[in-house]
Enzyme design. Structure first.
Site, PDB file in Angstrom:
ATOM      1  N   GLN B 117       0.997  -1.350   0.393  1.00  0.00           N
ATOM      2  CA  GLN B 117      -0.261   0.060  -0.135  1.00  0.00           C
ATOM      3  C   GLN B 117       0.904   1.019  -0.392  1.00  0.00           C
ATOM      4  OE1 GLN B 117      -2.683  -0.199   3.700  1.00  0.00           O
ATOM      5  NE2 GLN B 117      -4.398  -0.469   2.057  1.00  0.00           N
ATOM      6  N   THR B 286       0.334  -3.395   7.760  1.00  0.00           N
ATOM      7  CA  THR B 286       0.611  -4.254   7.791  1.00  0.00           C
ATOM      8  C   THR B 286       0.215  -5.182   6.653  1.00  0.00           C
ATOM      9  OG1 THR B 286      -1.010  -4.556   8.668  1.00  0.00           O
ATOM     10  CG2 THR B 286       0.881  -4.992  10.482  1.00  0.00           C
ATOM     11  N   HIS B 287      -0.492  -3.896   5.471  1.00  0.00           N
ATOM     12  CA  HIS B 287      -1.201  -4.126   4.701  1.00  0.00           C
ATOM     13  C   HIS B 287      -0.855  -5.223   3.484  1.00  0.00           C
ATOM     14  CE1 HIS B 287      -4.227  -2.305   6.584  1.00  0.00           C
ATOM     15  NE2 HIS B 287      -4.560  -3.612   7.272  1.00  0.00           N
ATOM     16  N   LEU B 288      -0.004  -6.518   3.447  1.00  0.00           N
ATOM     17  CA  LEU B 288       1.132  -6.384   2.330  1.00  0.00           C
ATOM     18  C   LEU B 288       0.335  -8.034   1.826  1.00  0.00           C
ATOM     19  CD1 LEU B 288       4.620  -7.927   4.677  1.00  0.00           C
ATOM     20  CD2 LEU B 288       4.524  -5.937   2.632  1.00  0.00           C
TER      21      LEU B 288
END
Lengths: 491, 361
Positions: B117, B286-288
């Protein structure tokens, strides 16, 4: 070729989760609870075994006859504390040597309803045979078939009970039985003409049969006399029946109606919720009742739970109710408007949070996040403290124990979540715990006695020290799921 | 299962919830699973391989180390890989299931379409306004969704994708939630003085933006670094790309318009610009996503549309690793929806007739 597909029951599903640090395994397809059923059993047998299994739940045989680690169902060995020493529950699996495999149905019925073993000796009345005497022949038959065919034999004998003299003289129990036990079979509730429908009568009678017989509720909820006998074995035996008692310092609430009863504001639905899940809008279960709900009542069907609830709400007030009351006693109960203004006063005091005394300040710092400034908690999640039976009981031990060592609700089929309250023993001194307990017992209209630091110290002394790694964890978890002391060095 | 009422302590972004107010597995799922007699779980275990069966079109179980360090083979008829996206990809690479992605040849699939992101934020100080940063919850923000992908003609502004713009009071954790003016030391009496003066006078504007997938952004096994078992660690090859930086610059302009209207005493900006490089030491989310994506073509995806592995029909892979691009929004909702979708097809189709749910085309 995938071998596990050939056999649907063995098809394992593996879920790799949580950053590859946990593995979950499920067998696809449901397993059956009645593990002893073999393929050659006829459907009639299977139905009978299932009914016996259900009645064993209703009778909570497991509470005593299975050790706390639940390793071997009905293998016995669990000690039941009596004033005369530990009485060990026996192995009631169908193992012919260690268990009751060589019992005929008559032997089984005599043990269950009269407290007489197959060898003719007497059982200690820790076994609730005065209550089980109410069980009808059909139910005893179903239980017998279940224990013979539906339970896995355990070859390990339970420890022998050896009480000190004179209590090791089992013949003495014969006289006790003659005086206090009642072998008469259950007699149905009288039908009073015209007042209730036949359906309601049948429901009340079913509830009464379960409460008085298999459920043996009176074992704890009826006060005991000088010889440890229950002062009344049924609702015709006097209004001491289910009038409340005390167990290990914890109040056992009266189940009778009327002002001052532990169930004063409980509706049938509240009782059903509580028995099925250990939680209701009025209370979260604690003490010995936790195990009763986990192993027995949460497994009963709705019809039986509503019957029990319906019956309990018909019991009239007892003259002795005030002795057993934990709720705001009738004599002290203020009018509704007055008690609501007392409730508002505490709520305002805590909300404003100005010039608080130590108890109020400790409440905000330790309790307020869940039980809130109005002391009302949250329906079926956090129990209310206002009018809470245990928090306001004459004996504050239950409140002190819960504050110091926490609580955990049982996981039940309808409400699986084991909601926890942490223990605060590591962060409250005796003085602080006493101030906080006194605040809870005397706020929002609660009118119970103040708690002294000595009373807190006594609870701590009886409990013993808590390992540093277990601090703050609820008592139940400390005992049943200790944190491993060190992490092995696999990575 | 039951949730307790939220008391708005504001700690939920970074911590578990003692009040049972947060929809996490320990509150909403685990005790319900434990009620089932056919469910078992093993904690403190580390899965190191998914083991292929001899026929090569299925897997036959997993290898794991238990808490005592014993290596154990767990046979399985069906394996669901549901760890964090990076772990999903690494475990498939270590297990040699599916062809690893090669960015030079543009072949292979495992590790392809890795995306993230791109975020930005502005901190606004108001001397006169008093906010209550001690009252907050994770979901208590406000979002402007008018600049999200596909909502307006982004090409005319020189990029594809988009971003949402939000304001929120969380997280309210001690120290981490405190704001000081630029130039304030990060400790000591001057820091304390500024905290006292500024606490409760700040609001935050932020953007969370899309991130496209690129041929030279990918995951593979590291040639140098290994874990204690001797297995290679995962290597992430990643940098910001001009399209996404143009997008975030456009969003910064929109936030500045809001700042101008709000008239704070001062504001500070943390917004990426063209030429900036990815810095893994600075946390943003943490939006991998991606690395084992779903699709309809086995040459460009690891999984079919049911999250079933193209090369091993009894292996299903759940999680944001299935996303082909990162389309800005928090991934949890989509992850849950895809999981229900996959579970439905496993239950209703696969169990009755195990095999590929889609042909390779």
């Amino acid at each position: 070729m995938i071998p596990y597909f050939n056999h649907p029951a063995r098809l394992a599903l593996v879920v790799v989760a949580l950053g590859t640090t946990a593995v979950a395994i499920a067998a696809i397809g449901n397993s059956d609870d009645s593990k002893g059923i073999s393929p050659q059993d006829t459907p009639a047998d299977t139905a009978l075994i299932k009914r016996g299994a259900y009645l064993a739940r209703a009778g909570d045989c497991m509470a005593c006859h299975t050790r706390e680690d639940a390793s071997e169902d009905y293998g016995g060995g669990r000690p039941i504390d009596s004033p005369f020493g530990a009485i060990y529950a026996t192995n009631i699996t169908p193992d012919p040597k260690a268990g009751i495999g060589d019992y005929g149905e008559q032997d089984f019925a005599a043990a269950l309803r009269q407290g007489i073993r197959a060898d003719g000796s007497y059982l200690y009345p820790a076994m609730p045979y005065p209550a089980y005497a109410s069980l009808n022949d059909d139910d005893v038959h179903a239980l017998y078939v279940y224990f013979m065919q539906g339970v896995v034999p355990v070859a390990k004998p339970a420890p022998e009970t050896s009480l000190s003299f004179p209590f090791n003289q089992r013949w003495g129990i014969r006289a006790w039985n003659w005086l206090f036990a009642d072998e008469a079979p259950y007699t149905s509730l009288e039908q009073t003409t015209g007042t209730i429908s036949p359906e309601r009568h049948a429901q009340l009678d079913r509830g009464r049969y379960l409460v008085q017989g298999a459920g043996h509720c009176g074992s704890c909820h009826t006060p005991r006399g000088m010889f440890m006998q229950e002062k009344a074995l049924n609702d015709q035996d006097g209004d001491d029946y289910l009038a409340g008692s005390e167990l290990d310092g914890w109040q056992v609430p009266s189940l009778r109606g009327g002002d001052g009863s532990g169930l004063r504001n409980w509706k049938e639905q509240d009782l059903v919720d509580y028995l099925a899940t250990g939680r209701s809008r009025h209370a979260a279960t604690g003490g010995e009742m936790r195990s009763v709900i986990q192993h027995s009542t949460s497994h009963l069907n709705d019809e039986d739970l509503y019957s029990i609830a319906a019956y309990l709400t018909t019991l009239g007030a007892s003259d002795k109710a005030s002795h057993a009351s934990g709720d705001v006693p009738a004599s002290q109960a203020t009018s509704d408007s007055k008690s609501s203004s007392a409730r508002d006063a505490t709520t305002h005091q805590l909300t404003a949070a100005i010039s608080l005394d130590e108890g109020a300040r400790l409440y905000l710092d330790n309790c307020n996040a869940c039980h809130f400034a109005n002391g009302a908690g949250a329906d079926s999640v956090f129990p209310p403290l206002v009018g809470n039976a245990q928090a306001t009981a004459d004996n504050p031990k239950a409140l002190i124990s819960t504050m110091l060592y926490g609580a955990q609700l049982p996981s039940t089929p309808k409400r699986p979540e084991r909601l926890q309250m942490p223990g605060f023993d590591w962060r409250l001194t005796d003085d602080e715990a006493a101030s906080l307990a006194s605040f809870v017992r005397q706020s929002w209209g609660n009118q119970a006695s103040a708690v002294s630091p000595e009373q807190v110290a006594e609870v701590r002394r009886n409990h013993g020290p808590v390992d540093a790694t277990q601090q703050g964890r609820p008592e139940y978890l400390r005992q049943h799921a200790p944190i491993p002391s060190s992490t092995p060095s696999s990575n | 299962m039951q949730l307790g009422p939220c008391n708005f302590c504001g700690f939920c972004s970074n911590y578990g919830c003692l009040n049972y107010s947060k929809a996490t597995p320990q509150t909403c799922t685990l005790d319900a699973l434990k009620q089932r007699s056919n469910f078992h779980y093993r904690t403190r275990c580390e899965v190191t391989r998914i083991v292929k069966s001899d026929t090569d079109d299925t897997v036959k179980g997993v290898l794991y180390y238990d808490a005592e360090g014993n290596e154990i083979f767990q046979p399985a008829g069906l394996v669901i890989l549901a760890s964090f996206p990076l772990s999903n990809v690494r475990l498939m690479l270590l297990s040699e299931i599916g062809q690893p992605y090669d960015p030079e040849q543009n072949t292979g699939v495992v590790g392809r379409n890795f995306s993230y992101q791109i975020t930005g934020s502005m901190d606004l100080y108001f001397k006169e306004h008093q906010f209550n940063p001690f009252i907050s919850a994770g979901g208590s923000g406000q979002v402007i969704d008018d600049f999200s992908p596909d909502t307006f003609d982004t090409a005319s502004h020189g990029f594809i994708g988009g971003s949402y713009i939000y304001t929120t009071q969380g997280p309210g954790g001690a120290i981490g939630a405190l704001r000081t003016p630029p130039g304030t030391p990060s400790w000591g009496s001057e820091w304390k003085k500024q905290i006292k003066a500024h606490y409760g006078h700040h609001m935050v504007l932020g953007t969370t933006g899309s991130n496209m997938s690129y041929r030279d952004v990918y995951l593979d096994l590291d040639p140098t670094y290994q874990d204690p078992h001797g297995d290679p660690l995962l290597r992430m090859t990643y940098d910001w790309k001009e399209n996404d930086l143009r997008m975030t610059e456009f969003m910064a302009e929109r936030m500045r318009e809001i700042v101008t209207e709000l008239k704070p005493e001062y504001h500070t900006e943390s917004v990426k610009q063209r030429g900036d490089h990815f810095d893994p030491s600075s946390y943003q989310s943490t939006h991998l996503t991606g690395g084992a994506v779903m699709g309809t073509d086995p040459n460009t995806s690891v999984l079919n549309r049911y999250l079933q592995h193209w090369d091993a029909h009894n292996l299903f892979v759940m999680g944001a690793s299935a996303f082909p691009q990162n389309m800005q929004h928090n991934p949890t909702g989509t992850v849950a929806a895809l999981t229900y979708w996959s579970a439905k097809h496993i239950r209703e189709q696969y169990l009755a007739n195990p095999g590929p749910l889609m042909s390779r085309g």
